[in-house]
Design an enzyme around this catalytic site. Structure first.
Site, PDB file in Angstrom:
ATOM      1  CG  ASP A  24     -18.438  16.468  93.302  1.00 19.53           C
ATOM      2  OD1 ASP A  24     -19.443  16.834  92.668  1.00 19.53           O
ATOM      3  OD2 ASP A  24     -18.470  16.173  94.516  1.00 19.53           O
ATOM      4  CD  GLU A  55     -22.603  22.875  94.769  1.00 25.65           C
ATOM      5  OE1 GLU A  55     -22.321  23.116  95.956  1.00 25.65           O
ATOM      6  OE2 GLU A  55     -23.187  21.839  94.412  1.00 25.65           O
TER       7      GLU A  55
END
Length: 327
Positions: free
Chosen positions: A38, A199
């Site tokens: 991420d 997401e």
């Protein structure tokens, strides 16, 4: 669902040295052997790039690079005493680093695996990208916004106004912030911009369009991960975002940017797009290397724009490519 403890623990066994360099003027993926899920990055006032990633057993890593290829760990964003804790027993996932009003503002997710109703997003600030960061606590969660699984923050400043976007498989949403980015603007409403397939929000503005990058599929099943990077675009920040044919991301329709191949599985949760000194765009993201399997490692690829849409090579992660150019 995101970031099981298995992948966090893998970082303990991962060296921090750079991977062997390829031929002159080229690089090889992954660009770091560390488990760095991420990624979010920013260029500091010293010219270096600073990258933040999901917390591991040594804290929330701050990585530094001059060229997007050679990375070294230089700090942890939080001291042990200053680490956020508004969700008991939670990890810090999916940070987003920004420069707001002369300060570095770090948004972060707090969640436990499976804790969608307790998950929330907080903010912290520092004078320098390496921190340490002063936590200001929770901004949004399900209790104050109605958004389940409130993780994966991304900040946008547009027209003098400040916005936070977030969400994970319960829709993607946005809300207006105060000008310092450290609190929600009183009376601000939550607006949905995409459906439940997504997401890892990232919005990039180019040539009159806003491009909403997101991830679909499973992030954290090792070599069986199906994570895929997708995109839609809109003439307005809050949408509607569509695919090439005008189908809505609110209906879970999109274009694929990067999918897995035989070597790299689950490419997703991309960073901000960085433009090098020759005007070429680059994107960082994570993927699982089936030959090494050290968790979700840091990947780098060139972004071209074809007929108004972002294209990455053949649509899968590269093994070796010409390097970015920074003078």
């Amino acid at each position: 669902m995101k970031k099981p403890i298995f992948f966090i623990l893998l970082s303990l066994f991962t060296a921090q040295a750079a991977l062997p360099a390829g031929p002159a003027g080229r690089y090889e993926n992954p660009v770091s052997p560390m488990n760095l899920p991420d990624p979010s990055l920013i260029r500091g006032g010293d010219g270096f790039f600073y990258l933040f990633a999901t917390e591991n057993c040594q804290g929330l890593p701050v990585m530094r690079s001059a060229d997007l290829i050679e990375w070294e760990r230089v700090a942890s964003a939080f001291t042990s005493e200053g680490r956020p804790g508004f969700v008991e027993g939670a990890g810090i996932w999916a940070p987003s680093i920004n420069r707001i009003g002369g300060k570095y503002v770090l948004y972060y997710s707090m969640s436990t695996w499976g804790g969608e109703e307790q998950a929330g997003i907080g903010a912290a600030w520092a004078e320098e990208p390496t921190g340490p960061y002063t936590d200001v606590g929770k901004l949004v969660d399900m209790a104050n916004t109605g958004v389940k699984n409130s993780i994966d923050p991304f900040y946008v400043e547009e027209g003098g106004r400040h916005y936070l976007f977030w969400g994970s498989f319960s829709g993607l949403f946005g809300i207006e912030l105060e000008s310092d980015g450290l609190s929600v603007k009183p009376g601000a409403s939550v607006e949905q911009i995409a459906g439940r397939a997504y997401e890892a929000t990232y919005i990039h503005k180019k040539d009159g369009y806003y491009y909403l990058f997101a991830s679909i599929g499973t992030c954290c099943e090792g070599v069986n991960s199906t994570y895929t990077t997708v995109v839609g675009r809109s003439a307005d920040l809050f949408g509607p975002y569509t695919d090439r044919n005008g189908n809505l991301m609110l209906d879970n329709r999109h274009e694929i940017v990067i999918k897995g191949n035989d070597r790299f599985k689950g490419p997703g949760h991309n960073s901000e797009i960085i433009t090098d000194d020759e005007g070429t765009d680059w994107i960082l993201y994570h993927a699982v290397d089936v030959e090494i399997a050290r968790g979700r490692q840091l990947m780098l690829d060139r972004v071209d724009w074809v007929d108004g849409w972002p294209v990455v090579g053949d649509g899968t992660p590269s093994l070796s490519s010409p390097a970015p150019v920074f003078h």
